[in-house]
Design an enzyme around this catalytic site. Structure first.
Site, PDB file in Angstrom:
ATOM      1  N   HIS A   1       1.492  -0.940   0.179  1.00  0.00           N
ATOM      2  CA  HIS A   1      -0.080  -0.182  -0.072  1.00  0.00           C
ATOM      3  C   HIS A   1       1.206   1.079  -0.051  1.00  0.00           C
ATOM      4  CE1 HIS A   1      -3.240   2.671   0.641  1.00  0.00           C
ATOM      5  NE2 HIS A   1      -2.895   3.173   1.933  1.00  0.00           N
ATOM      6  N   SER A   2       0.355   2.374  -0.830  1.00  0.00           N
ATOM      7  CA  SER A   2       1.003   3.587  -0.534  1.00  0.00           C
ATOM      8  C   SER A   2       2.500   3.363  -1.158  1.00  0.00           C
ATOM      9  CB  SER A   2       0.523   4.051   0.326  1.00  0.00           C
ATOM     10  OG  SER A   2       1.271   6.056  -0.459  1.00  0.00           O
ATOM     11  N   PHE A   3       3.436   4.158  -0.530  1.00  0.00           N
ATOM     12  CA  PHE A   3       4.684   3.595  -0.382  1.00  0.00           C
ATOM     13  C   PHE A   3       5.049   1.924  -0.316  1.00  0.00           C
ATOM     14  CE2 PHE A   3       8.860   2.802   2.836  1.00  0.00           C
ATOM     15  CZ  PHE A   3       9.495   3.218   1.854  1.00  0.00           C
TER      16      PHE A   3
ATOM     17  N   ALA B   1       3.214  -0.528  -1.997  1.00  0.00           N
ATOM     18  CA  ALA B   1       3.388  -0.083  -3.574  1.00  0.00           C
ATOM     19  C   ALA B   1       4.506  -0.484  -3.695  1.00  0.00           C
ATOM     20  CB  ALA B   1       2.333   0.332  -4.164  1.00  0.00           C
TER      21      ALA B   1
ATOM     22  N   SER C   1      -1.618  -0.572  -4.061  1.00  0.00           N
ATOM     23  CA  SER C   1      -2.806   0.390  -3.647  1.00  0.00           C
ATOM     24  C   SER C   1      -1.968   1.625  -2.763  1.00  0.00           C
ATOM     25  CB  SER C   1      -3.165  -1.126  -2.321  1.00  0.00           C
ATOM     26  OG  SER C   1      -3.531   0.211  -1.691  1.00  0.00           O
TER      27      SER C   1
END
Length: 254
Positions: free
Chosen positions: A90-92, A94, A118
């Site tokens: 998720h975010s970083f 990802a 994500s």
């Protein structure tokens, strides 16, 4: 943590579930493994391991990392050599999961049988937001909160916790803001993109992940903001379990 155990320093693992699909989770900037290992309670048919970066969670006393290549090299070293598995970031996280997958290919290692990213735009999209990792503590935390939320009032009211959180957020943002994407052959890995419908990261930025893999990607938006999976946990985890379960195991080394 109940039914969880540390695998070396880098992985926190949920309950062992032999024969079930394995999922490796990569936390967002400033995140810790514990949040994702707790998903095991709602994903009884998936065996979860989550990456614990130095400087947080069970590794609070360790020096933080500030370069993507160092982080990727460490994580690649603890990824399984043979058994099929999927990755979720998720975010970083990802971006880290994506770069770990690219390094696995460069090393001639087996690749994950599915990559789920994500809340992060495709790495090929140039960053336009100003850098923040050099900001003073309060300014850094305020800007992170403005961009993504997720910082509790309890943390901000406790000077010791606030300094601790700022330390590893600064490290993660330094990795992110000094990262340079280098073009390469698209990955031969199935890819699914999750996002929040109210996140500042728009659908076009999510769909742009298409250029990074050879096959057709799937894009799924859920109600909510950047941390949509906290707001609609059961719905999101059902979708995540569906992606993990329906992916055919494969060993893609090139």
């Amino acid at each position: 943590m109940m039914n969880a155990r540390t695998t070396g320093r880098w992985l926190i693992r949920g309950p062992a579930r032999p024969g079930r699909p394995r999922l490796f989770c990569f936390p967002h900037g400033g995140g810790a493994a514990a949040e994702f290992v707790r998903w095991s309670r709602l994903l009884p048919d998936v065996e979860i391991s989550a990456v614990e970066l130095p400087g947080r969670g069970s590794r609070l006393s360790e020096p933080v990392l500030t370069r993507m290549d160092e982080l990727v090299a460490e994580v690649v070293g603890i990824m399984p050599a043979g058994a099929p598995y999927a990755m979720f970031g998720h975010s970083f996280g990802a971006l880290v999961a994506y770069e770990v997958t690219r390094e696995l290919r460069r090393a001639g290692r087996g690749l994950p049988n599915h990559l789920i990213v994500s809340g992060f735009p495709a790495p090929s999209i140039p960053r336009t937001e100003p850098s923040i990792h050099h900001l003073p503590e309060d300014d850094l935390l305020n800007e992170v909160g403005r961009r993504h939320g997720g910082l509790s009032s309890e943390v901000l009211a406790d000077p010791e916790r606030k300094t601790r959180v700022a330390r590893y957020l600064r490290a993660d943002y330094q990795i992110l803001e000094t990262y340079e994407w280098r073009a390469d052959t698209p990955l031969p890995v199935p890819l699914t993109v999750f996002g929040g419908s109210e996140d500042a990261i728009g659908a076009d930025a999510l769909r742009a992940w298409q250029r990074h893999v050879t096959g057709e990607i799937g894009v799924r938006c859920f109600p909510g903001d950047h941390f949509y999976f906290r707001q609609h946990k059961e719905t999101v985890l059902r979708a995540l379990a569906g992606v993990v379960r329906t992916t055919a195991p494969a060993d893609r080394a090139a």
